[in-house]
Design an enzyme around this catalytic site. Structure first.
Site, PDB file in Angstrom:
ATOM      1  N   TYR A 116      36.161  37.815  40.340  1.00 30.90           N
ATOM      2  CA  TYR A 116      37.160  37.993  39.075  1.00 30.90           C
ATOM      3  C   TYR A 116      37.288  39.532  39.088  1.00 30.90           C
ATOM      4  O   TYR A 116      38.669  40.151  38.453  1.00 30.90           O
ATOM      5  CB  TYR A 116      36.484  37.637  37.712  1.00 30.90           C
ATOM      6  CG  TYR A 116      36.953  37.920  36.734  1.00 30.90           C
ATOM      7  CD1 TYR A 116      38.220  36.937  36.094  1.00 30.90           C
ATOM      8  CD2 TYR A 116      36.761  38.988  35.717  1.00 30.90           C
ATOM      9  CE1 TYR A 116      38.999  37.263  34.935  1.00 30.90           C
ATOM     10  CE2 TYR A 116      37.547  39.067  34.519  1.00 30.90           C
ATOM     11  CZ  TYR A 116      38.646  38.428  34.066  1.00 30.90           C
ATOM     12  OH  TYR A 116      39.228  38.445  33.047  1.00 30.90           O
ATOM     13  N   LYS A 140      40.930  41.624  39.294  1.00 30.92           N
ATOM     14  CA  LYS A 140      41.499  42.431  38.081  1.00 30.92           C
ATOM     15  C   LYS A 140      41.836  44.036  38.603  1.00 30.92           C
ATOM     16  O   LYS A 140      42.716  44.712  38.094  1.00 30.92           O
ATOM     17  CB  LYS A 140      40.463  42.437  36.953  1.00 30.92           C
ATOM     18  CG  LYS A 140      40.710  40.953  36.309  1.00 30.92           C
ATOM     19  CD  LYS A 140      41.953  40.497  35.814  1.00 30.92           C
ATOM     20  CE  LYS A 140      41.771  39.420  35.137  1.00 30.92           C
ATOM     21  NZ  LYS A 140      43.413  38.737  34.734  1.00 30.92           N
TER      22      LYS A 140
END
Length: 257
Positions: free
Chosen positions: A147, A151
């Site tokens: 994750y 990002k």
């Protein structure tokens, strides 16, 4: 009347963005892989809302969604790449398929959306792209490896396209919230969320997206906007602190009690 298309808009942050822009008079496209929920939200909002199916990891799905939206709205002024997923826990305990899925949705979804939307954005009287990055893109996060990495990729895509698309008069900006009160963070297996807490609402994030989407274009307009005091503080400190101190502070935040 300007228009906005939001991916992953059936619930959570995406739904809050849709609601806010609808209140501000926009034509709002609510696109999501969960079509029934998207349709329900569009019906709740009213005649200036339109729902459609979108699997962001599928380029053809983007093409169909954009065609559908622009036939309905007339033009695309603001694209919000909001759709995202999160898996938490030890890197080695997370199935590799989950890591790959995170990249497919969070990174390829943004690449697909920007690439497929450009012809429509170039034709619009005003055009802007807002990507949902995260405070996890300030420094790599333990127990949120894929994750956090996804990002960072969104941050890089945003920075590069914001420069490259100057020639078209299109700003590409992002917002970087810390943990937000959504289903995504429920039962997260990461010490960082336990140590930092969840203090942001979906409306908090929607407000910053609105600010980025409507701020006057200027050389002083920040490409990145942190959401909330903690994210702003972390971002500021990371820019002035030595690397060893950034690593130490993030190690402490990731420590389980």
């Amino acid at each position: 009347m300007h228009s906005i298309l939001i991916s992953g808009a059936a619930q959570g942050i995406g739904a809050a963005i849709a609601q806010l822009f609808y209140r501000q008079g926009y034509r709002v496209g609510i696109y999501d892989i969960h079509l029934t929920q998207a349709q329900q939200l569009a019906e709740q909002l009213g005649e200036r809302a339109h729902a459609g199916l979108l699997d962001v990891a599928d380029y053809a799905s983007w093409q169909a969604a954009l065609s559908d939206f622009c036939q309905w709205a007339g033009e695309l002024n603001i694209l919000v790449n909001n759709a995202g997923i999160l898996y938490s826990g030890a890197f080695e305990d997370t199935p590799i398929e989950a890591h790959h899925r995170t990249m497919a949705v969070n990174v390829n979804g943004v690449l697909n959306g920007c690439h497929a939307a450009l012809p429509y954005l170039k034709q619009a009287s005003f055009a802007r792209v807002i990507n949902l990055s995260s405070a996890s893109a300030i420094y790599g996060q333990a127990d949120l490896i894929s994750y956090s990495a996804s990002k960072f990729a969104v941050r890089g895509i945003t920075e590069g396209l914001d420069i490259e698309w100057q020639k078209y008069g299109i700003r590409v900006l992002d917002v970087m919230p810390l943990f937000v009160q959504t289903a995504m963070v429920k039962d997260m297996d990461a010490a960082t969320i336990q140590n930092m807490g969840v203090h942001l609402s979906t409306e908090d994030v929607a407000q910053v997206v609105y600010q980025q989407a409507t701020v006057k274009d200027s050389i002083l307009t920040n490409t990145h906007r942190a959401v909330g005091l903690k994210a702003k503080t972390l971002m500021q400190l990371s820019s002035i602190s030595p690397q060893w101190l950034n690593r130490l502070s993030n190690s402490l935040l990731a420590k389980r009690h």
